[in-house]
Design an enzyme around this catalytic site. Structure first.
Site, mmCIF file in Angstrom:
data_model
loop_
_atom_site.group_PDB
_atom_site.id
_atom_site.type_symbol
_atom_site.label_atom_id
_atom_site.label_comp_id
_atom_site.label_asym_id
_atom_site.label_seq_id
_atom_site.Cartn_x
_atom_site.Cartn_y
_atom_site.Cartn_z
ATOM 1 N N ASN A 8 -4.949 0.950 0.195
ATOM 2 C CA ASN A 8 -5.099 1.311 -1.219
ATOM 3 C C ASN A 8 -6.216 2.344 -1.295
ATOM 4 O O ASN A 8 -7.386 2.004 -1.148
ATOM 5 C CB ASN A 8 -5.449 0.058 -2.037
ATOM 6 C CG ASN A 8 -5.756 0.394 -3.488
ATOM 7 O OD1 ASN A 8 -5.555 1.535 -3.928
ATOM 8 N ND2 ASN A 8 -6.250 -0.596 -4.226
ATOM 9 N N LYS A 10 -7.188 3.984 -3.795
ATOM 10 C CA LYS A 10 -7.881 4.015 -5.101
ATOM 11 C C LYS A 10 -7.991 5.473 -5.583
ATOM 12 O O LYS A 10 -7.072 6.253 -5.346
ATOM 13 C CB LYS A 10 -9.218 3.286 -5.009
ATOM 14 C CG LYS A 10 -9.030 1.881 -4.413
ATOM 15 C CD LYS A 10 -10.228 0.989 -4.494
ATOM 16 C CE LYS A 10 -9.893 -0.373 -3.871
ATOM 17 N NZ LYS A 10 -10.963 -1.353 -3.981
ATOM 18 N N HIS A 95 -4.048 -4.916 -9.878
ATOM 19 C CA HIS A 95 -5.282 -4.883 -9.083
ATOM 20 C C HIS A 95 -6.456 -5.279 -9.980
ATOM 21 O O HIS A 95 -6.474 -4.943 -11.170
ATOM 22 C CB HIS A 95 -5.498 -3.476 -8.498
ATOM 23 C CG HIS A 95 -6.579 -3.449 -7.471
ATOM 24 N ND1 HIS A 95 -7.912 -3.429 -7.813
ATOM 25 C CD2 HIS A 95 -6.528 -3.484 -6.118
ATOM 26 C CE1 HIS A 95 -8.629 -3.447 -6.692
ATOM 27 N NE2 HIS A 95 -7.818 -3.472 -5.662
ATOM 28 N N GLU A 97 -9.283 -4.116 -10.300
ATOM 29 C CA GLU A 97 -9.958 -2.986 -10.961
ATOM 30 C C GLU A 97 -9.203 -2.571 -12.223
ATOM 31 O O GLU A 97 -9.827 -2.157 -13.208
ATOM 32 C CB GLU A 97 -10.107 -1.818 -9.965
ATOM 33 C CG GLU A 97 -11.192 -2.129 -8.934
ATOM 34 C CD GLU A 97 -11.023 -1.469 -7.584
ATOM 35 O OE1 GLU A 97 -10.209 -0.538 -7.458
ATOM 36 O OE2 GLU A 97 -11.702 -1.921 -6.629
ATOM 37 N N GLU A 163 -6.855 -11.035 -3.421
ATOM 38 C CA GLU A 163 -8.073 -10.244 -3.274
ATOM 39 C C GLU A 163 -9.183 -10.875 -4.115
ATOM 40 O O GLU A 163 -9.257 -10.628 -5.331
ATOM 41 C CB GLU A 163 -7.840 -8.811 -3.768
ATOM 42 C CG GLU A 163 -6.792 -8.065 -2.983
ATOM 43 C CD GLU A 163 -6.982 -6.553 -3.076
ATOM 44 O OE1 GLU A 163 -7.110 -5.941 -2.016
ATOM 45 O OE2 GLU A 163 -7.047 -6.009 -4.186
ATOM 46 N N GLY A 169 -15.072 -4.339 -1.639
ATOM 47 C CA GLY A 169 -16.098 -3.310 -1.499
ATOM 48 C C GLY A 169 -17.508 -3.834 -1.281
ATOM 49 O O GLY A 169 -18.474 -3.086 -1.402
ATOM 50 N N SER A 201 -12.707 -6.233 1.780
ATOM 51 C CA SER A 201 -13.590 -5.981 2.924
ATOM 52 C C SER A 201 -12.930 -6.235 4.278
ATOM 53 O O SER A 201 -13.585 -6.708 5.214
ATOM 54 C CB SER A 201 -14.899 -6.779 2.798
ATOM 55 O OG SER A 201 -15.632 -6.343 1.659
HETATM 56 P P1 13P Z 1 -12.107 -2.903 0.155
HETATM 57 O O1 13P Z 1 -11.249 -3.030 1.409
HETATM 58 O O2 13P Z 1 -12.786 -1.595 0.051
HETATM 59 O O3 13P Z 1 -12.990 -4.098 -0.003
HETATM 60 O O4 13P Z 1 -11.065 -2.929 -1.087
HETATM 61 C C1 13P Z 1 -10.109 -3.923 -1.150
HETATM 62 C C2 13P Z 1 -9.157 -3.584 -2.223
HETATM 63 O O5 13P Z 1 -9.477 -3.607 -3.406
HETATM 64 C C3 13P Z 1 -7.793 -3.177 -1.820
HETATM 65 O O6 13P Z 1 -6.923 -3.163 -2.902
#
Ligand code: 13P
Length: 239
Positions: A8, A10, A95, A97, A163, A169, A201
């Site tokens: 992903n 982002k 997601h 976010e 997640e 992150g 992560s």
């Molecule tokens: P990270 O791998 O940067 O922690 O992000 C995970 C994520 O949100 C994947 O959709």
């Protein structure tokens, strides 16, 4: 079940990022391994380009979100049909976010997942508890409610990505026992034949142990998917 390793990206990536995928394919000696499904979900601006450039090299392309309608007066939104038309095979929905930044509800996520199926895409439906919810011991309750509210009743093909919000992150991950407990729970609440990804992560250093946990059928990778070397190492950890 063939593991799915999905990146992903982002809100990262420009046209020049084609070179990062070329590097990734080079690290696979010309094509992604047959025993792992490799997917990259770049920003919508790159979906068509990546699909055109890499469909023959075993690197699939997905979107990061879609609108629930096929078309219409929704400035700035993109439909599942548009993603499919551009060459996507998957789309991430719900997601954390988007749930946080755009206040997306389970009902909206469910409608988006349904839209993905309508367009012939496989939705990757994201669920996960916050830090305070886990501290309160409510993670199963929260994820259970998200699953009940976000999966379309008639969806025959979908992927779940667990997640934990506090692991995204941050470099933090749940213990392997906690991952197993949550993935067993999700399996019991869904179906035997769907893939359940872990995300949060995932790095080259922890991918192999996480991917060896029962009912972990792949990973949704954020930051580490932006670097070809790291993403290739995570894909290889699934073999
Ligand atoms: P990270 O791998 O940067 O922690 O992000 C995970 C994520 O949100 C994947 O959709």
């Amino acid at each position: 079940m063939k593991p799915l390793i999905a990146g992903n990206w982002k809100m990262n990536g420009l046209c020049g990022s084609v070179r990062e995928i070329e590097k990734l394919i080079g690290l696979f000696d010309g094509a992604a391994p047959d025993d792992v499904e490799v997917l990259v979900c770049p920003p919508a601006t790159l979906v068509g380009l990546f699909a055109t450039e890499f469909s023959d090299e075993g690197v699939g392309v997905g979107g990061q979100d879609c609108h629930q309608n096929a078309s219409g007066a929704h400035t700035g939104d993109i439909s599942a049909e548009m993603l499919a038309d551009a060459g996507a095979a998957y789309v991430i929905v719900g997601h954390s976010e988007r749930r946080a930044d755009h206040r997306e509800t389970d009902a909206e996520v469910q409608a988006k997942a349904g839209a993905a199926r309508r367009a012939g895409l496989v939705p990757i439906i994201c669920v996960g508890e916050t830090e305070s919810e886990r501290k309160a011991g409510r993670e199963l309750e929260i994820v259970g409610a998200q699953l009940a509210g976000s999966i379309p009743a008639d969806a025959e093909e979908f992927v779940i990505a667990y997640e934990p919000v506090w692991a995204i992150g941050t470099g933090l991950t749940p213990t392997l026992d906690d991952i197993a407990a949550m993935h067993d729970f999700i399996r019991a609440k869904t179906r035997k034949d769907i893939r359940i990804l872990y995300g949060g992560s995932v790095k080259p250093g922890n991918a192999r142990e996480i991917l060896s946990v029962q009912n972990v059928n792949g990973a949704l990778v954020g930051g580490a998917s932006l670097k070809a070397e790291d993403f290739a190492a995570i894909v290889k950890a699934a073999l």
